[in-house]
Structure formats: C-alpha cells, structure tokens
Design a protein around this motif. Structure first.
Motif, PDB file in Angstrom:
ATOM      1  N   UNK A  72      13.630  45.549 -12.672  1.00  0.00           N
ATOM      2  CA  UNK A  72      13.053  45.242 -13.982  1.00  0.00           C
ATOM      3  C   UNK A  72      12.412  43.857 -14.052  1.00  0.00           C
ATOM      4  N   UNK A  73      12.699  43.004 -13.079  1.00  0.00           N
ATOM      5  CA  UNK A  73      12.233  41.626 -13.169  1.00  0.00           C
ATOM      6  C   UNK A  73      12.972  40.845 -14.227  1.00  0.00           C
ATOM      7  N   UNK A  74      14.270  41.095 -14.373  1.00  0.00           N
ATOM      8  CA  UNK A  74      15.095  40.404 -15.367  1.00  0.00           C
ATOM      9  C   UNK A  74      16.106  39.517 -14.641  1.00  0.00           C
ATOM     10  N   UNK A  75      15.876  38.205 -14.699  1.00  0.00           N
ATOM     11  CA  UNK A  75      16.760  37.274 -14.002  1.00  0.00           C
ATOM     12  C   UNK A  75      16.344  37.033 -12.567  1.00  0.00           C
ATOM     13  N   UNK A  76      15.313  37.733 -12.133  1.00  0.00           N
ATOM     14  CA  UNK A  76      14.772  37.580 -10.785  1.00  0.00           C
ATOM     15  C   UNK A  76      13.343  38.104 -10.812  1.00  0.00           C
ATOM     16  N   UNK A  77      12.527  37.621  -9.890  1.00  0.00           N
ATOM     17  CA  UNK A  77      11.172  38.147  -9.799  1.00  0.00           C
ATOM     18  C   UNK A  77      11.218  39.629  -9.438  1.00  0.00           C
ATOM     19  N   UNK A  78      10.317  40.405 -10.034  1.00  0.00           N
ATOM     20  CA  UNK A  78      10.298  41.841  -9.752  1.00  0.00           C
ATOM     21  C   UNK A  78       9.996  42.047  -8.270  1.00  0.00           C
ATOM     22  N   UNK A  79      10.859  42.797  -7.608  1.00  0.00           N
ATOM     23  CA  UNK A  79      10.749  43.005  -6.159  1.00  0.00           C
ATOM     24  C   UNK A  79      11.318  44.379  -5.853  1.00  0.00           C
TER      25      UNK A  79
END
Length: 222
Positions: free
Chosen positions: A140-147
């Motif tokens: 989701x790209x929540x708390x971290x870059x979307x990967x």
C-alpha cells in the motif's frame, strides 16, 4: 473476559526459551492463572514482581493490562516502556504490540514509519503476523515506499508460515504479475492452498485460473 485465556495462551506459547535471568516457571503460572480467573490485582502484583526481575513474558502481560485499562492507574507510556524492554529481549509479541501502538496512534499520533520498523523486527524474527503487516505496508505504500517486490517477498514468508490472507494475496500477485513474474500456475498453487485453508474467495479464483490455463493450452483457432 473471554479474551483473557486466549491472550495468556498466546503469551505462554510465545515465551522465549532459555532467557537469561528468567525466574522459575511457577510464579509465572500463578500470575497467569490469576489473570485467567479475573483476579486482576493478584495477577498484576505477580507480573510486576516478575517484570522487575527481567521476565519478558511478565513485562508483556503487564503492558497489556495497562493497555486494556485493567489497572488502577493504567498508563500507555508505561505499557510502551514495558513492551520496549520485552522487545529488547527478543519477545516477538512485544514487537508486534509496539507496531500496533504506533499504527493506531495510541502514543499520541499515528506513526506508520515506526509501526513498520517494529513490524519488520517481528517479521525478521519469524512472525507471520509481522510478515503480513510488512508486506501490506509495501503493498500500500503506508509507512514504507510502495515496493511490490518487497510486498511479494513478505507475503511469501507469511504464506509459507500458514497465513491464509497472505496466501491469497501472493496468489493474486502471481496472477497479475505484480512484483513477481506473471505465473498462472503459481497463482493457482497459492489459491489452492488458501482454499484448502478456508479462504472463501479462493475456490472461485482457483476455478477461474484453471479455465484460463486450459484456454491458453488450446491452439489458435481450435
């Protein structure tokens, strides 16, 4: 009341063997029994004494009592302190709880980056719950870059650990080719496992994938 025996069972199962400075098991058993019976002051006294002696399980239990407002002076900052102590001893359930505190904003504000940090520690220590949380953060790209590649990596770890949701999500990544090469056979494999483990949508996806695989087998114009 119904959550208490489940909580204690989880704590006992997750206690790390061979902890240095851990007291004998009998006092822990007594505190656990008191908690399960609803004798909260007795349980708190037992956990507090054991926590002071360095017992990670007692520290976690006492922190949970603070968070559930089961103490005369329940305090979230004290719960955090106890959880960080237990997490420092490698107690995985404490790492997960810290991730949830940051994710839910119970420490004053939502901090998804810190939540991901604690979930990642739990994931690296083998927690399927932590692995699913980390994979979801990357997805989701929540708390971290979307990967998506990292999402697939951690969903796979959780799926191999038996998490049904991760099994379904990993199947969908293989179906779509997100973060992994598109592979309908691997998608079918993970949908099948999820179906066997009780996911309600997975049998329909498995059937759909079977039809697509059969269709791709057919020569053009057949």
């Amino acid at each position: 009341m119904t959550a208490r025996p489940l909580l204690i069972a989880a704590l006992w199962a997750l206690a790390l063997p061979g902890h240095a400075a851990s007291p004998p098991a009998a006092p822990v058993d007594r505190a656990i029994a008191a908690y399960a019976d609803g004798r909260l002051p007795e349980a708190a006294a037992g956990f507090r004494q054991l926590a002071a002696q360095g017992n990670a399980l007692a520290r976690y239990n006492l922190a949970m009592m603070h968070l559930r407002d089961e103490l005369p002076r329940s305090r979230v900052p004290e719960a955090r302190r106890l959880l960080e102590q237990a997490a420092g001893q490698g107690f995985v359930r404490a790492e997960l709880a810290l991730g949830e505190l940051h994710e839910q904003g119970r420490l004053g504000r939502v901090d998804l980056v810190q939540a991901q940090r604690w979930f990642l520690r739990a994931a690296e220590h083998g927690s399927a719950d932590g692995q699913l949380a980390v994979g979801t953060a990357f997805f989701l790209g929540r708390g971290a870059a979307r990967d998506m590649a990292q999402a697939a990596r951690w969903f796979r770890e959780a799926a191999n650990g038996g998490d049904v949701g991760a099994q379904y999500l990993l199947a969908s990544l293989y179906e779509q080719g997100d973060g992994v090469p598109r592979d309908l056979r691997l998608a079918r494999y993970w949908y099948d496992i999820a179906a066997r483990n009780g996911d309600e949508a997975a049998p329909f996806k498995r059937q759909e994938i079977d039809a697509r695989i059969e269709s791709e087998r057919q020569p053009d114009g057949a």
